[in-house]
Motif scaffolding. Sequence first.
Motif, PDB file in Angstrom:
ATOM      1  N   GLU B  45       0.830  -0.903   0.039  1.00  0.00           N
ATOM      2  CA  GLU B  45       0.120  -0.040   0.011  1.00  0.00           C
ATOM      3  C   GLU B  45       0.831   1.201   0.030  1.00  0.00           C
ATOM      4  O   GLU B  45       1.853   1.455   0.660  1.00  0.00           O
ATOM      5  CB  GLU B  45      -0.768   0.052   1.202  1.00  0.00           C
ATOM      6  CG  GLU B  45      -2.376   0.535   0.894  1.00  0.00           C
ATOM      7  CD  GLU B  45      -3.214   0.132   2.044  1.00  0.00           C
ATOM      8  OE1 GLU B  45      -2.925   0.470   3.259  1.00  0.00           O
ATOM      9  OE2 GLU B  45      -4.307  -0.703   1.986  1.00  0.00           O
ATOM     10  N   GLN B  46       0.795   2.063  -0.951  1.00  0.00           N
ATOM     11  CA  GLN B  46       1.412   3.389  -0.806  1.00  0.00           C
ATOM     12  C   GLN B  46       0.373   4.646  -0.843  1.00  0.00           C
ATOM     13  O   GLN B  46      -0.518   4.380  -0.832  1.00  0.00           O
ATOM     14  CB  GLN B  46       2.034   3.374  -2.283  1.00  0.00           C
ATOM     15  CG  GLN B  46       3.246   2.406  -2.312  1.00  0.00           C
ATOM     16  CD  GLN B  46       3.995   2.362  -3.798  1.00  0.00           C
ATOM     17  OE1 GLN B  46       3.787   3.624  -4.384  1.00  0.00           O
ATOM     18  NE2 GLN B  46       4.724   1.551  -3.973  1.00  0.00           N
ATOM     19  N   LYS B  47       0.938   5.633  -0.193  1.00  0.00           N
ATOM     20  CA  LYS B  47       0.195   6.991   0.337  1.00  0.00           C
ATOM     21  C   LYS B  47       0.631   7.820  -0.734  1.00  0.00           C
ATOM     22  O   LYS B  47       1.886   8.071  -0.842  1.00  0.00           O
ATOM     23  CB  LYS B  47       0.179   7.137   1.679  1.00  0.00           C
ATOM     24  CG  LYS B  47      -0.707   6.481   2.470  1.00  0.00           C
ATOM     25  CD  LYS B  47      -0.834   6.721   3.886  1.00  0.00           C
ATOM     26  CE  LYS B  47      -1.512   6.000   4.691  1.00  0.00           C
ATOM     27  NZ  LYS B  47      -1.205   6.511   6.108  1.00  0.00           N
ATOM     28  N   ASN B  48      -0.168   8.843  -1.189  1.00  0.00           N
ATOM     29  CA  ASN B  48       0.298   9.994  -1.667  1.00  0.00           C
ATOM     30  C   ASN B  48       0.236  11.162  -0.503  1.00  0.00           C
ATOM     31  O   ASN B  48      -0.081  10.919   0.336  1.00  0.00           O
ATOM     32  CB  ASN B  48      -0.491  10.427  -3.110  1.00  0.00           C
ATOM     33  CG  ASN B  48      -1.850  11.174  -2.636  1.00  0.00           C
ATOM     34  OD1 ASN B  48      -2.078  11.008  -1.430  1.00  0.00           O
ATOM     35  ND2 ASN B  48      -2.289  11.892  -3.719  1.00  0.00           N
ATOM     36  N   PHE B  49       0.828  12.366  -0.905  1.00  0.00           N
ATOM     37  CA  PHE B  49       0.905  13.179   0.366  1.00  0.00           C
ATOM     38  C   PHE B  49      -0.234  13.731   0.739  1.00  0.00           C
ATOM     39  O   PHE B  49      -0.463  14.290   1.893  1.00  0.00           O
ATOM     40  CB  PHE B  49       1.895  14.528  -0.269  1.00  0.00           C
ATOM     41  CG  PHE B  49       1.037  15.311  -1.101  1.00  0.00           C
ATOM     42  CD1 PHE B  49       0.500  16.468  -0.688  1.00  0.00           C
ATOM     43  CD2 PHE B  49       1.026  15.174  -2.356  1.00  0.00           C
ATOM     44  CE1 PHE B  49      -0.266  17.486  -1.567  1.00  0.00           C
ATOM     45  CE2 PHE B  49       0.323  15.790  -3.314  1.00  0.00           C
ATOM     46  CZ  PHE B  49      -0.369  17.012  -2.935  1.00  0.00           C
TER      47      PHE B  49
END
Lengths: 252, 353
Positions: B45-49
């Motif tokens: 899982e990646q998150k953007n800012f």
Amino acid sequence: MNKILLLILLLLMLYIDKKRGFKLFLSLILNFGILVTIFYLIALGANPIIVSLLGCFIISYVILYLVNGKNIKTKSAFISVVIVLIITLALIFVVTKVSRIAGFGYESYEEINMYSYDIGLDYTNISISLILISLIGAMVDSSIAISSALYEVYDNNKKLGVKELYKSGINIGKDILCTTTNTLYFAFLGDFMTLIFWFYGTHTSFLEIINAKTFVAEVIKILFSASGCLLVIPVSAYITAHLVKNKHKSID
Amino acid sequence: MKINYKHFIFILLSIISLFFVYNDDFIYKEEIIKITDIEIVNTDEQKNFKGFKETHYYNEITGIITNGKNKGEKRVIKYENTESSIDTDKLRVNDKVFIKLGVIDGIKRDFYMWSLILLFIWLIYLVGKKRGLLSVLSLSINILLFYIGMVLYFKGINLLFLCVILSIIFSSVSLIIAGGKNEKTKSAIISSIISIITLLILTLIVVYFTKYKGININELKFLTVPAEDVIIPELIMGSLGAIMDVAITICSAISELIEKDKKISNENLIKSSKEIGKDIMSTMSGVLFFTYIAAGLPIFVLAARNGYNIFNFINANFSLELTRFLVGSIGLIMTIPISTRVAIKMFRGDNHE
């Protein structure tokens, strides 16, 4: 530049008809507001399909009732649009899922690479709502064309039965088929030209083009717009025929 | 509907062509594999800012090559895709995908497109019978003409000039196919041509004075041809269909009115045409409005999810779509008085007092 064009448009609308032109102009602003609201709700994370379907109902309500007035013609057009929208949505859903046209093609990468792609929203649903919104105007146009022409037929010859009315509704539909598909074809062509130039500039071959995401997405979009107009013809003819006949009976 | 031998041939042709397009891998130079197995090796899982979570899938795709000299061989390729599918695709078993330089380059979509085109032709035939097929014919001719036009442009002919010539041919062909060769069609063709040229002049004047101020031409900057060259022809082409539609409607109505009442005065004719125009302009402008503005949805969502101020964004990114709509609508409304006058002149001739 758009401000000047907007002014010219307003003047032309007023020239054709003061009251209707003004109403139309207001409805365009209202529709723009509705569209931006739909877009914004989708961006906030609301279900794109539900939001755009409801949005399309509101938009057709605005175009039909607020601009053209409340009468039996607009009523049958509205009912037809609602029915056909739901049928078309089911088709769009299947086709978009199967052909996987969601997202952006190579030609947009330069434009979108400033953004982060990790946004947690499935673009398949966004493609579905895009197709749905782009066809609503054309569908309303066909639907009201059929219902008003059919009403005119009925008005001139009240002895016609439901079956005959339905038949002449289909005949009217055949008349508008060619021009409607043309209107849509050229409207999309305006957008399409950019894509063609890009393909040319990047030396994309014909075979690559017919498999490219954006190209296929554009073709599917225009096909659905045209199919929506097609489907609304028999439905609108059927509903208008029944509505005018029922109204006649209740008056008797 | 009675099924006769013509329908039978149509059905047969549809099935054969579908079969061909599904199995046409041999005409492609790029390697195509048919996916037999997809294994998700890893997900994260990646998150953007802005804090939006995105699932990334790391897949191992197994497939069999279906064309070229390595036909029949097995291939295993790594492929990463995301839930959003912004620049990736959600692959499935039995998909055919292109392989370029050892990575997956895209799904083979020609079969899906062709199926939908066939479905559309069947639908237009069922609703419109012969007239429906005629519109398909008219569309095909227009696509061919457009293609020829593009070829000529790339050979160095001025696009604007080409555009005017093409518009004249487009409107003649489409209107003759739609309405047959008669006075109504003739007047509609003349009205369309006059309207197109008037619209072109008007657009050129506005562009001359405003120099595209407020329009984000950057949207077209990725082009290898100058954006200024392309913009006006695009605007004009986009309006052509709507202009033809209005022209034929008004011309038919005027001819009908004159036929019913030969003594009807020109003032009354103009009044009636405005009455008809009133109805057309509200729905037709809606057609253009939604067709164009909807196109901005994907990029709008992407920008909004990246924390862009949506009002600034609308100003910067919707300008060209709005221009397309505005020019198209101006064109179609302008056509109402123009075709009224052309039709009156044509059907009345000079002998009318």
